[in-house]
Write a protein that holds these residues in place. Structure first.
Motif, short mmCIF file in Angstrom:
data_model
loop_
_atom_site.label_atom_id
_atom_site.label_comp_id
_atom_site.label_asym_id
_atom_site.label_seq_id
_atom_site.Cartn_x
_atom_site.Cartn_y
_atom_site.Cartn_z
N GLN A 17 0.84 -1.21 0.00
CA GLN A 17 0.00 0.00 0.00
C GLN A 17 0.87 1.25 0.00
OE1 GLN A 17 -2.17 0.75 3.72
NE2 GLN A 17 -4.02 1.04 2.52
N ASN A 18 0.42 2.27 -0.71
CA ASN A 18 1.04 3.59 -0.60
C ASN A 18 0.29 4.40 0.46
OD1 ASN A 18 2.56 2.81 -2.79
ND2 ASN A 18 1.57 4.18 -4.25
N VAL A 19 1.01 5.19 1.22
CA VAL A 19 0.36 6.08 2.18
C VAL A 19 0.96 7.46 2.04
CG1 VAL A 19 -0.28 4.31 3.86
CG2 VAL A 19 1.98 5.38 4.01
N GLY A 104 7.54 20.10 12.67
CA GLY A 104 6.25 19.64 13.15
C GLY A 104 6.45 18.58 14.21
N ASP A 105 5.36 18.02 14.72
CA ASP A 105 5.44 17.02 15.78
C ASP A 105 5.43 15.59 15.27
OD1 ASP A 105 3.83 18.81 18.52
OD2 ASP A 105 5.95 18.46 18.05
N GLY A 106 5.57 15.41 13.97
CA GLY A 106 5.85 14.10 13.43
C GLY A 106 4.66 13.21 13.19
N THR A 107 4.87 12.22 12.33
CA THR A 107 3.92 11.13 12.09
C THR A 107 4.67 9.82 12.31
OG1 THR A 107 2.56 12.32 10.48
CG2 THR A 107 2.56 9.91 10.35
N ARG A 108 4.07 8.96 13.13
CA ARG A 108 4.70 7.65 13.36
C ARG A 108 4.02 6.64 12.46
NH1 ARG A 108 8.32 6.26 16.78
NH2 ARG A 108 8.00 8.12 18.07
N LEU A 109 4.79 6.05 11.57
CA LEU A 109 4.27 5.08 10.60
C LEU A 109 4.66 3.68 11.01
CD1 LEU A 109 2.94 4.41 7.85
CD2 LEU A 109 5.16 4.81 6.79
N SER A 110 3.68 2.79 11.02
CA SER A 110 3.93 1.39 11.37
C SER A 110 3.32 0.49 10.31
CB SER A 110 3.33 1.05 12.73
OG SER A 110 3.83 1.89 13.74
N ILE A 111 3.81 -0.73 10.27
CA ILE A 111 3.33 -1.72 9.30
C ILE A 111 2.37 -2.69 9.97
CG2 ILE A 111 4.00 -3.58 7.74
CD1 ILE A 111 4.76 -0.81 6.85
N LEU A 112 1.22 -2.93 9.31
CA LEU A 112 0.27 -3.91 9.84
C LEU A 112 0.69 -5.31 9.44
CD1 LEU A 112 -3.19 -2.22 9.26
CD2 LEU A 112 -2.02 -2.61 11.42
#
Lengths: 112, 114
Positions: A17-19, A104-112
């Motif tokens: 998937q692209n996000v 900015g305060d960031g985005t935490r990306l995780s894999i399902l």
């Protein structure tokens, strides 16, 4: 208040998937940046843009794409080609001269 | 290649003591340096900066020292408080060939003991 807004704060990606991570600034800054931060590590530059409709690859651009259609916005797409996307993603901006970058305060990306 | 590094990954100090966080850089053409503070789950927050034509700059409770001869940067925090506990990063901006791009060190975790 002026600042940089990143959304969402947490994001989950499925295999293949692209996000897209959002970054918006109302500081009227010309330059915007995307960094990746892994646990216990410093920040590594993914892409940067010094002016609308122009951007350059940073040190770890493979598997990522960006656009800069508006001065205020610099979205980052993490594509399925990025095999290890789990990280903390930080967006920054500055005036392009010798002034500090604001984050900015960031985005935490995780894999399902 | 260019690199920015901090001498110690973790620094533990007693509340009220002074803290000194060190950073070594390798690009002698770098002309601008910044210290950031990062708290858990947040983005880096600007603390203080210094240009290469200076060797010292003071802020509120913080002082940055730049030694271009040995390519060394330090951040001094006076009367360290529990709220100073965070990860501290130094960053350098190179000469015209690296316009706008910052190179970050690995970070030093400051732990303040009450």
């Amino acid at each position: 208040d002026g600042g940089i807004t990143q959304s969402p704060k947490y994001l989950f990606r499925k295999e293949g998937q692209n996000v897209t991570l959002s970054c918006e600034q109302n500081l009227n800054h010309d330059a915007m940046y995307w960094y990746r931060q892994d646990p216990g590590q410093g920040l590594r530059l993914i892409y940067y843009s010094q002016i609308v409709n122009d951007f350059q690859k940073g040190d770890i651009a493979e598997g990522y794409s960006v656009s800069r259609e508006k001065k205020e916005s610099f979205p980052l797409t993490v594509t399925s080609a990025q095999k290890n996307p789990t990280a903390f993603y930080l967006c920054a901006s500055d005036t392009g001269s010798n002034q500090p970058q604001h984050f900015g305060d960031g985005t935490r990306l995780s894999i399902l | 290649g260019e690199s920015v590094g901090l001498h110690l990954p973790t620094l533990s100090v007693q509340e009220g003591d002074n803290s000194i966080i060190n950073c070594a850089y390798s690009n002698s053409a770098s002309d601008y340096f910044i210290w950031y503070k990062q708290e858990s789950g947040k983005g880096p927050q600007f603390i203080i900066d210094i240009r290469s034509n200076m060797d010292k700059r003071q802020g509120q409770r913080v002082t940055v020292l730049l030694n271009k001869t040995v390519k060394h940067l330090s951040l001094q925090i006076a009367a360290t408080q529990p709220g100073d506990s965070a990860v501290y990063f130094c960053a350098e901006r190179g000469g015209s060939s690296n316009t706008g791009k910052l190179i970050f060190g690995q970070g030093t975790t400051l732990q303040v003991k009450p």
